[in-house]
Design a protein around this motif. Sequence first.
Motif, PDB file in Angstrom:
ATOM      1  N   ALA A   8       0.853  -1.179   0.000  1.00  0.00           N
ATOM      2  CA  ALA A   8       0.000   0.000   0.000  1.00  0.00           C
ATOM      3  C   ALA A   8       0.885   1.224   0.000  1.00  0.00           C
ATOM      4  CB  ALA A   8      -0.898  -0.015   1.236  1.00  0.00           C
ATOM      5  N   GLY A   9       0.478   2.227  -0.735  1.00  0.00           N
ATOM      6  CA  GLY A   9       1.247   3.454  -0.797  1.00  0.00           C
ATOM      7  C   GLY A   9       2.308   3.442  -1.879  1.00  0.00           C
ATOM      8  N   ALA A  10       2.509   2.318  -2.547  1.00  0.00           N
ATOM      9  CA  ALA A  10       3.478   2.269  -3.625  1.00  0.00           C
ATOM     10  C   ALA A  10       2.872   2.952  -4.846  1.00  0.00           C
ATOM     11  CB  ALA A  10       3.842   0.827  -3.954  1.00  0.00           C
ATOM     12  N   THR A  11       3.719   3.520  -5.680  1.00  0.00           N
ATOM     13  CA  THR A  11       3.265   4.248  -6.843  1.00  0.00           C
ATOM     14  C   THR A  11       3.245   3.335  -8.055  1.00  0.00           C
ATOM     15  OG1 THR A  11       4.368   6.170  -5.921  1.00  0.00           O
ATOM     16  CG2 THR A  11       3.709   6.305  -8.233  1.00  0.00           C
ATOM     17  N   PRO A  12       2.046   3.091  -8.682  1.00  0.00           N
ATOM     18  CA  PRO A  12       1.996   2.245  -9.867  1.00  0.00           C
ATOM     19  C   PRO A  12       2.769   2.870 -11.022  1.00  0.00           C
ATOM     20  CG  PRO A  12      -0.207   2.624  -8.997  1.00  0.00           C
ATOM     21  CD  PRO A  12       0.734   3.540  -8.271  1.00  0.00           C
ATOM     22  N   GLN A 102       8.800 -14.653   9.845  1.00  0.00           N
ATOM     23  CA  GLN A 102       7.855 -13.879   9.056  1.00  0.00           C
ATOM     24  C   GLN A 102       8.629 -13.200   7.923  1.00  0.00           C
ATOM     25  OE1 GLN A 102       5.259 -11.737  11.755  1.00  0.00           O
ATOM     26  NE2 GLN A 102       5.355  -9.983  10.378  1.00  0.00           N
ATOM     27  N   ILE A 103       8.120 -13.295   6.682  1.00  0.00           N
ATOM     28  CA  ILE A 103       8.834 -12.721   5.535  1.00  0.00           C
ATOM     29  C   ILE A 103       8.833 -11.200   5.596  1.00  0.00           C
ATOM     30  CG2 ILE A 103       8.862 -12.514   3.022  1.00  0.00           C
ATOM     31  CD1 ILE A 103       7.805 -15.392   2.901  1.00  0.00           C
ATOM     32  N   PHE A 104       7.672 -10.612   5.855  1.00  0.00           N
ATOM     33  CA  PHE A 104       7.572  -9.151   5.952  1.00  0.00           C
ATOM     34  C   PHE A 104       7.211  -8.766   7.382  1.00  0.00           C
ATOM     35  CE2 PHE A 104       6.437  -9.953   1.465  1.00  0.00           C
ATOM     36  CZ  PHE A 104       7.418  -9.184   0.849  1.00  0.00           C
ATOM     37  N   LYS A 105       7.872  -7.754   7.899  1.00  0.00           N
ATOM     38  CA  LYS A 105       7.585  -7.295   9.263  1.00  0.00           C
ATOM     39  C   LYS A 105       6.392  -6.359   9.301  1.00  0.00           C
ATOM     40  CE  LYS A 105      12.361  -7.763  10.670  1.00  0.00           C
ATOM     41  NZ  LYS A 105      13.625  -7.176  10.327  1.00  0.00           N
ATOM     42  N   GLU A 106       6.284  -5.462   8.321  1.00  0.00           N
ATOM     43  CA  GLU A 106       5.239  -4.446   8.316  1.00  0.00           C
ATOM     44  C   GLU A 106       4.152  -4.714   7.280  1.00  0.00           C
ATOM     45  OE1 GLU A 106       5.118  -1.973  10.561  1.00  0.00           O
ATOM     46  OE2 GLU A 106       6.989  -2.684  11.453  1.00  0.00           O
ATOM     47  N   TYR A 107       4.540  -5.124   6.099  1.00  0.00           N
ATOM     48  CA  TYR A 107       3.596  -5.313   4.997  1.00  0.00           C
ATOM     49  C   TYR A 107       2.631  -6.455   5.313  1.00  0.00           C
ATOM     50  CZ  TYR A 107       1.699  -6.365   0.436  1.00  0.00           C
ATOM     51  OH  TYR A 107       0.831  -6.607  -0.608  1.00  0.00           O
ATOM     52  N   SER A 108       1.338  -6.212   5.078  1.00  0.00           N
ATOM     53  CA  SER A 108       0.338  -7.242   5.384  1.00  0.00           C
ATOM     54  C   SER A 108      -0.665  -7.427   4.244  1.00  0.00           C
ATOM     55  CB  SER A 108      -0.397  -6.877   6.677  1.00  0.00           C
ATOM     56  OG  SER A 108      -1.058  -5.627   6.518  1.00  0.00           O
ATOM     57  N   GLY A 109      -0.328  -6.953   3.058  1.00  0.00           N
ATOM     58  CA  GLY A 109      -1.240  -7.067   1.921  1.00  0.00           C
ATOM     59  C   GLY A 109      -1.094  -8.376   1.175  1.00  0.00           C
ATOM     60  N   ASP A 110      -1.738  -8.432   0.006  1.00  0.00           N
ATOM     61  CA  ASP A 110      -1.659  -9.608  -0.857  1.00  0.00           C
ATOM     62  C   ASP A 110      -0.209  -9.840  -1.279  1.00  0.00           C
ATOM     63  OD1 ASP A 110      -4.681  -8.726  -2.693  1.00  0.00           O
ATOM     64  OD2 ASP A 110      -4.451  -9.809  -0.806  1.00  0.00           O
ATOM     65  N   HIS A 150      -0.972 -15.320  -0.986  1.00  0.00           N
ATOM     66  CA  HIS A 150      -1.264 -14.857   0.372  1.00  0.00           C
ATOM     67  C   HIS A 150      -2.282 -13.736   0.293  1.00  0.00           C
ATOM     68  CE1 HIS A 150      -0.479 -14.259   4.634  1.00  0.00           C
ATOM     69  NE2 HIS A 150      -0.433 -12.966   4.404  1.00  0.00           N
ATOM     70  N   GLU A 151      -3.307 -13.855   1.090  1.00  0.00           N
ATOM     71  CA  GLU A 151      -4.422 -12.906   1.117  1.00  0.00           C
ATOM     72  C   GLU A 151      -4.168 -11.820   2.168  1.00  0.00           C
ATOM     73  OE1 GLU A 151      -7.771 -12.008  -0.805  1.00  0.00           O
ATOM     74  OE2 GLU A 151      -6.997 -14.022  -1.085  1.00  0.00           O
ATOM     75  N   GLU A 152      -4.437 -10.573   1.798  1.00  0.00           N
ATOM     76  CA  GLU A 152      -4.329  -9.476   2.754  1.00  0.00           C
ATOM     77  C   GLU A 152      -5.171  -9.785   3.987  1.00  0.00           C
ATOM     78  OE1 GLU A 152      -4.832  -4.638   3.005  1.00  0.00           O
ATOM     79  OE2 GLU A 152      -5.510  -5.674   1.214  1.00  0.00           O
ATOM     80  N   GLY A 153      -4.619  -9.525   5.149  1.00  0.00           N
ATOM     81  CA  GLY A 153      -5.356  -9.750   6.391  1.00  0.00           C
ATOM     82  C   GLY A 153      -5.123 -11.119   7.009  1.00  0.00           C
ATOM     83  N   ASP A 154      -4.609 -12.086   6.229  1.00  0.00           N
ATOM     84  CA  ASP A 154      -4.277 -13.392   6.806  1.00  0.00           C
ATOM     85  C   ASP A 154      -3.098 -13.222   7.758  1.00  0.00           C
ATOM     86  OD1 ASP A 154      -6.244 -14.565   5.302  1.00  0.00           O
ATOM     87  OD2 ASP A 154      -4.917 -15.666   3.964  1.00  0.00           O
ATOM     88  N   LYS A 155      -2.873 -14.263   8.575  1.00  0.00           N
ATOM     89  CA  LYS A 155      -1.724 -14.177   9.480  1.00  0.00           C
ATOM     90  C   LYS A 155      -0.454 -14.018   8.641  1.00  0.00           C
ATOM     91  CE  LYS A 155      -0.700 -19.043  10.080  1.00  0.00           C
ATOM     92  NZ  LYS A 155      -0.409 -20.105  11.001  1.00  0.00           N
ATOM     93  N   PRO A 156       0.574 -13.374   9.199  1.00  0.00           N
ATOM     94  CA  PRO A 156       1.795 -13.097   8.432  1.00  0.00           C
ATOM     95  C   PRO A 156       2.383 -14.368   7.800  1.00  0.00           C
ATOM     96  CG  PRO A 156       1.841 -11.932  10.518  1.00  0.00           C
ATOM     97  CD  PRO A 156       0.655 -12.857  10.561  1.00  0.00           C
ATOM     98  N   LEU A 157       2.860 -14.213   6.586  1.00  0.00           N
ATOM     99  CA  LEU A 157       3.434 -15.330   5.833  1.00  0.00           C
ATOM    100  C   LEU A 157       4.863 -15.591   6.297  1.00  0.00           C
ATOM    101  CD1 LEU A 157       2.744 -17.270   3.473  1.00  0.00           C
ATOM    102  CD2 LEU A 157       3.821 -15.607   1.948  1.00  0.00           C
ATOM    103  N   THR A 158       5.150 -16.843   6.588  1.00  0.00           N
ATOM    104  CA  THR A 158       6.499 -17.262   6.971  1.00  0.00           C
ATOM    105  C   THR A 158       7.191 -17.864   5.750  1.00  0.00           C
ATOM    106  OG1 THR A 158       5.795 -19.489   7.573  1.00  0.00           O
ATOM    107  CG2 THR A 158       5.763 -17.811   9.336  1.00  0.00           C
ATOM    108  N   VAL A 159       8.480 -18.099   5.869  1.00  0.00           N
ATOM    109  CA  VAL A 159       9.237 -18.726   4.785  1.00  0.00           C
ATOM    110  C   VAL A 159       8.624 -20.093   4.461  1.00  0.00           C
ATOM    111  CG1 VAL A 159      11.484 -19.647   4.082  1.00  0.00           C
ATOM    112  CG2 VAL A 159      11.359 -17.497   5.381  1.00  0.00           C
ATOM    113  N   LYS A 160       8.396 -20.910   5.485  1.00  0.00           N
ATOM    114  CA  LYS A 160       7.823 -22.234   5.258  1.00  0.00           C
ATOM    115  C   LYS A 160       6.406 -22.114   4.690  1.00  0.00           C
ATOM    116  CE  LYS A 160       7.367 -26.814   7.189  1.00  0.00           C
ATOM    117  NZ  LYS A 160       7.677 -27.675   8.323  1.00  0.00           N
ATOM    118  N   GLY A 161       5.636 -21.156   5.184  1.00  0.00           N
ATOM    119  CA  GLY A 161       4.286 -20.934   4.668  1.00  0.00           C
ATOM    120  C   GLY A 161       4.303 -20.576   3.192  1.00  0.00           C
ATOM    121  N   MET A 162       5.273 -19.765   2.768  1.00  0.00           N
ATOM    122  CA  MET A 162       5.396 -19.421   1.355  1.00  0.00           C
ATOM    123  C   MET A 162       5.703 -20.677   0.538  1.00  0.00           C
ATOM    124  SD  MET A 162       8.164 -17.171  -0.729  1.00  0.00           S
ATOM    125  CE  MET A 162       9.266 -18.568  -0.712  1.00  0.00           C
TER     126      MET A 162
END
Length: 177
Positions: A8-12, A102-110, A150-162
């Motif tokens: 979120a907040g990235a410029t397309p 957890q792969i991303f610490k802050e990002y929680s989107g798709d 990975h769906e936005e709002g799901d629990k944070p994605l881990t390396v193994k989860g990916m």
Amino acid sequence: MATEASPAGATPNPVGKNVVGQNEHYERICLEPSPLQAKEIEEAKDLLDLALCSIPEEEDCDSKEEFMKETTEAIERGKKLLPKEFPFTSHIDEDESLLDKQIFKEYSGDIYWNECGRDFIIDPNQPKENFKPENMAKLVYRSLKPFKIHEEGDKPLTVKGMCEKVAELKFQTGGCN
């Protein structure tokens, strides 16, 4: 292996249409991350590289046999710890807890996944002069649409989860794994 996230907040930054099938188009949009997002993306790449691509340094080993033994052990850890359907050979670090990070610490989107063989397909139906070294910038590429793993709002994605999500895709590498 590539992961794409749409923070979120990235410029397309549209870079054009890419053919998916005969009459389908997939529009690839590159995002300009903020400095914080760029830092988090780099940290995620470093984590994935450390967790899944821990090939021992040959010069750190006393012999070629030791290097081969350590490499084989890293591959065997990957076979043991990752889903059987995971389509790539992984060299798992001795610190297996990296897989639970957890792969991303802050990002929680798709989160989307694609593989370079699906992402950069040279279109064979273009002028032959595009294939000359001096015209490489004119090459036309096609891309296949990335898979959402990975769906936005799901629990944070881990390396193994990916790795589990990629395994669920039943992706075939075509022998390049």
